[in-house]
Design an enzyme around this catalytic site. Structure first.
Site, short mmCIF file in Angstrom:
data_model
loop_
_atom_site.label_atom_id
_atom_site.label_comp_id
_atom_site.label_asym_id
_atom_site.label_seq_id
_atom_site.Cartn_x
_atom_site.Cartn_y
_atom_site.Cartn_z
N GLU A 1 32.03 6.71 -15.62
CA GLU A 1 31.98 5.67 -14.59
C GLU A 1 32.53 4.36 -15.15
O GLU A 1 31.85 3.32 -15.15
CB GLU A 1 30.56 5.51 -14.03
CG GLU A 1 30.12 6.74 -13.25
CD GLU A 1 28.90 6.55 -12.35
OE1 GLU A 1 28.25 5.51 -12.41
OE2 GLU A 1 28.61 7.48 -11.56
N GLU B 1 28.92 14.85 -11.76
CA GLU B 1 27.61 14.38 -11.30
C GLU B 1 27.54 14.58 -9.80
O GLU B 1 28.37 14.04 -9.05
CB GLU B 1 27.39 12.89 -11.63
CG GLU B 1 27.21 12.64 -13.11
CD GLU B 1 26.88 11.18 -13.45
OE1 GLU B 1 26.29 10.48 -12.59
OE2 GLU B 1 27.23 10.77 -14.56
O1 AHR Z 1 22.74 10.34 -13.10
C1 AHR Z 1 22.30 9.02 -13.16
C2 AHR Z 1 23.45 8.03 -13.30
O2 AHR Z 1 24.26 8.07 -12.15
C3 AHR Z 1 24.41 8.28 -14.42
O3 AHR Z 1 23.96 7.78 -15.63
C4 AHR Z 1 25.63 7.53 -13.97
O4 AHR Z 1 26.82 8.09 -14.45
C5 AHR Z 1 25.54 7.57 -12.46
O5 AHR Z 1 25.67 6.32 -11.91
#
Ligand code: AHR
Length: 532
Positions: free
Chosen positions: A204, A333
């Site tokens: 991110e 994710e």
């Molecule tokens: O999964 C929780 C968080 O969500 C992670 O650390 C980040 O990459 C995303 O914003």
């Protein structure tokens, strides 16, 4: 955390409420549908990496959830909880991403090696401002990966680390011969290099990973990745940090700006993408994990299915900039993200997981299967005690969430051959201005030669009868399993850990077709065994 959203929940909520008050909300009625499973038209292999996990140093995800230390009273092997490891083994986890997430961009790998009592204690400034003992580090991670028979997906630190630190971490993990980093690894107890299958260059980077623009990060990726070298036979696939949701600017900049020629020093094998499902779509008020109404039931499922379009948007960019198909999408994710559970600690992202989450998982899987050509990996956030976890723990107790059961029921889809399903006219399930197809289906020919068919009934209240015809496959026997809940937020608790678990599903054999009755709010997997 600031997020961009494509649609404001407030407007949906207003419309839903108005529709309900006016008595104009419409509900789909149970109906019979006909499906044709085209086993005579096999497609691509469904990568097992679509069933990946993500475990971050966050809340009770690793400490307590997976690793309790050798001195714990909780039964453990080398510090790993026996109950959790046994449950995870049943999921055939193909890959685990670690150590973050946002944590990755503040992690110094050297903190997590050597005698535990000498490891520095840091503050986890991103998640809860708690002390990070570094008791779980590189050696512990690979111990976990090897115990589970998974591949390692390391997330490197771009945001606050240097290219040298990142390069030396990879060298520490993969170096052969008699050099300082290989010697250090051996002194810390590991003789052979580990296999590093995937390496993420930051996380991110549009936010917690450094607050960059796509164009700036494209150059940063090239700079870092050029130093990421391993032995020829242990060179990880390099994954660039990409965007989220519907946006394509990161995929565009990276796929246009980074050369992919194999062996080229800064080659990129994939671009990461993230998508979280919030019932409301509003980061200031996500919606609850349990105790929600039908509006949030259907909006959650509808928002989950948006991932189909988000993936298609990335694919369109890649088809243009990478027509040879070198670059994969890594949805590293995904999952539901609810409001914090009452009484849980801020920054720990602990939430319950209900039958709704099992449907979210299954809908995602069915969509992922259709994108398997470009979608090279997907990782649920996160494995234990964090967000859409597959396992929850409380002291020495554990429970398998409905999401766990969805993963377990879909194991046969790993490395199976995609088979199209013609679904004729699936009725809509609608509430107010939100409408979704009532049934989602996906089918595949397993490596063992059987045919599997997954069926999700999205309706909150109505069951549905499904007639299945199978083309190009002769079934000797059939069996079925179904996961359903007695309420839209049915979930497992430490007092009742098996309230939601798979049961047998009757499969009727008719004249040229099979019949199954799907209960409301359910996930089913039917197996057609081949004649042996
Ligand atoms: O999964 C929780 C968080 O969500 C992670 O650390 C980040 O990459 C995303 O914003």
């Amino acid at each position: 955390m600031t997020r961009k959203t494509s649609r404001s929940y407030r407007s949906i909520q207003t419309v839903l409420t108005a529709a309900l008050l006016a008595g104009t909300a419409t509900f789909a009625r149970a109906a019979e549908i006909d499906l044709v499973v085209r086993a005579d038209q096999p497609g691509d292999t469904i990568s097992r990496f679509l069933y990946g996990q993500f475990a971050e140093h966050l809340g009770r995800g690793i400490y307590e959830g997976i690793w309790v230390g050798e001195d714990s009273e909780i039964p453990n092997t080398r510090g790993f909880r026996d109950d959790v490891i046994a449950a995870l083994k049943e999921l055939h986890i193909p890959v685990i991403r670690w150590p973050g997430g946002c944590f990755a961009d503040e992690y110094d790998w050297r903190d997590g090696i050597g005698p535990r009592e000498e490891r520095p204690v840091r503050i986890n400034t991103h998640w809860g401002w708690v002390e990070e003992t570094n008791a779980f580090g590189t050696h512990e991670f690979f111990d976990l990966v090897e115990m589970l028979g998974s591949e390692a997906y390391i997330a490197g630190n771009v945001g606050s680390g240097s290219p040298r630190e990142m390069a030396q971490w990879l060298e520490y993990m993969t170096a052969e011969g008699d050099n300082s980093l290989a010697r250090l690894r051996r002194a810390n107890g590991r003789d052979e290099p580990w296999k590093v299958a995937f390496f993420g260059v930051g996380n991110e980077t549009w936010g917690c990973g450094g607050n960059m623009t796509p164009e700036y990060y494209t150059d940063v990726f090239k700079r870092y990745s050029v130093f990421l070298k391993g032995p020829r036979d242990n060179m990880p696939k390099k994954v660039a940090s990409g965007g989220q949701n519907a946006e394509t600017d990161w995929t565009e900049a990276l796929s246009a700006g980074v050369r992919t020629t194999p062996d080229y020093m800064h080659a990129m094998d994939g671009i990461s993408h993230h998508y979280y499902t919030l019932p409301t779509g509003d980061w200031s008020k996500h919606g609850r994990a349990t105790g929600f109404g039908e509006e949030e039931w259907i909006s959650t499922l509808w928002r989950t299915m948006l991932v189909d379009g988000h993936l298609a948007a990335q694919e369109a960019v890649l088809e243009k900039n990478d027509p040879d198909g070198e670059i994969g999408i890594y949805l590293d994710e995904w999952g539901t993200w609810y409001d914090r559970e009452e009484g849980s600690r801020a920054g720990f992202l602990y939430q319950q997981s209900s039958i709704r989450d099992a449907l979210v998982a299954a809908l995602n899987f069915n969509i992922f299967h259709r994108h398997t050509k470009r979608l090279h990996m997907a990782n649920i956030a996160q494995t234990v005690n964090v967000l859409q976890a597959v396992i929850l723990t409380q002291g020495s107790e554990t429970l398998r969430t409905p999401t766990y059961h969805a993963f377990e029921m879909y194991v046969p889809f790993q490395e199976a051959t995609f088979v199209p399903v013609e679904d004729g006219e699936v009725p809509a399930y609608a509430l107010g201005d939100v409408s979704v197809p009532q049934v989602s289906a996906s089918s595949a020919l397993t490596r063992g030669g059987d045919l599997v068919l997954a069926l999700v009934n999205l309706h909150a209240r109505d069951g549905i009868d499904v007639a299945v015809r199978v083309a190009g496959f002769e079934a000797a026997a059939t069996s079925g399993r179904v996961l359903a809940g007695d309420a839209i937020d049915a979930h497992n608790t430490f007092d009742d850990p098996d309230a939601v678990k798979p049961a047998e599903l009757a499969v009727d054999r008719g004249d040229g077709s099979f019949g199954v009755s799907l209960p409301a709010r359910s996930v089913s997997v039917v197996t057609f065994s081949r004649r042996r």
